[in-house]
Design an enzyme around this catalytic site. Structure first.
Site, PDB file in Angstrom:
ATOM      1  CG  HIS A 141      -1.863   1.195   1.212  1.00  0.00           C
ATOM      2  ND1 HIS A 141      -3.119   1.143   0.641  1.00  0.00           N
ATOM      3  CD2 HIS A 141      -1.718   2.458   1.693  1.00  0.00           C
ATOM      4  CE1 HIS A 141      -3.714   2.323   0.779  1.00  0.00           C
ATOM      5  NE2 HIS A 141      -2.882   3.131   1.406  1.00  0.00           N
ATOM      6  CB  CYS A 142       2.138   3.326  -2.629  1.00  0.00           C
ATOM      7  SG  CYS A 142       3.191   4.770  -2.907  1.00  0.00           S
ATOM      8  N   PRO A 143       1.256   5.150   0.295  1.00  0.00           N
ATOM      9  CG  PRO A 143       2.497   6.085   2.031  1.00  0.00           C
ATOM     10  CD  PRO A 143       2.353   4.836   1.224  1.00  0.00           C
TER      11      PRO A 143
END
Length: 218
Positions: free
Chosen positions: A155-157
């Site tokens: 999950h890439c912010p």
């Protein structure tokens, strides 16, 4: 001897322990479900910062390095190249952010769906106890998206989304274009430094050492 966590994982993967009666049927799809956007405060802030940094780089390159240059051809060519790469980077970022990364239908671990799979005796399936869905191979649950994602990488912010099966290419393109505009800007900074360094030595002052110290001559 397997650990308790391993034993729990084995039980979770066994078809007879899926407990489909505890899963609610998946929600009915509507037009709002087709719009994928994660409402995460940290991710939204990081995405805004990403766009701000790209626009700030645009400002520095155009107004600090290219417009003051006396070479019109140099400024035009490099300005076009940088703007095209910046546009492609932001377009890829937007697609990576609003594209469904490959979410598994939530709550599909119902009795009817399991029967439709026509499982063979001894066949192993995966169930996510958090979103109550049957997980395909290489699918993982994301605590931010609150869904199981097919072929989830992470999950890439910075894109406010998971990187999975359906948006991985947009994420790779985004990182590639960011690397290219960074390299392009670094090369222009190098040329800008050499030009300014050469200008200082050839057009400003020539220093010669006299008896009482350094004298500056035009």
């Amino acid at each position: 001897m397997p650990t308790p966590s391993h034993r729990y994982r084995d039980i979770e993967r066994t078809a007879e322990y899926l407990q489909p009666e505890k899963c609610l049927p998946p929600p009915v799809d509507n037009s709002m479900d087709k719009v994928w956007f994660i409402k995460d405060g940290c991710g939204i802030a990081c995405a805004i910062v990403t766009w701000f940094l790209v626009f700030y780089a645009e400002f520095v390159v155009i107004f600090v390095m290219l417009l003051p240059s006396k070479d019109l051809v140099y400024s035009t060519i490099n300005g076009i190249i940088f703007n095209i790469l910046a546009f492609l980077a932001l377009a890829s970022h937007l697609r990576a952010m609003i594209t469904d990364p490959g979410a598994v239908p939530k709550g599909n671990a119902t009795k009817e769906f399991i029967e439709s799979l026509q499982l063979k005796p001894g066949q192993v399936v995966y169930k996510c106890p958090k979103c109550c869905s049957i997980k395909p191979d290489r699918a993982h649950h994301c605590s931010v998206c609150k869904r199981c994602i097919r072929k989830m990488d992470h999950h890439c912010p910075w894109v406010n989304n998971c990187v999975g099966e359906s948006n991985q290419k947009f994420f790779v393109l985004f990182t590639m274009y960011i690397a290219l505009i960074s390299l392009h800007a670094l090369i222009m900074v190098g040329f800008h430094f050499l030009y300014c360094f050469e200008e200082d030595w050839t057009s400003e002052y020539i220093c010669t050492k006299g008896v009482s110290g350094y004298t500056k001559l035009m």
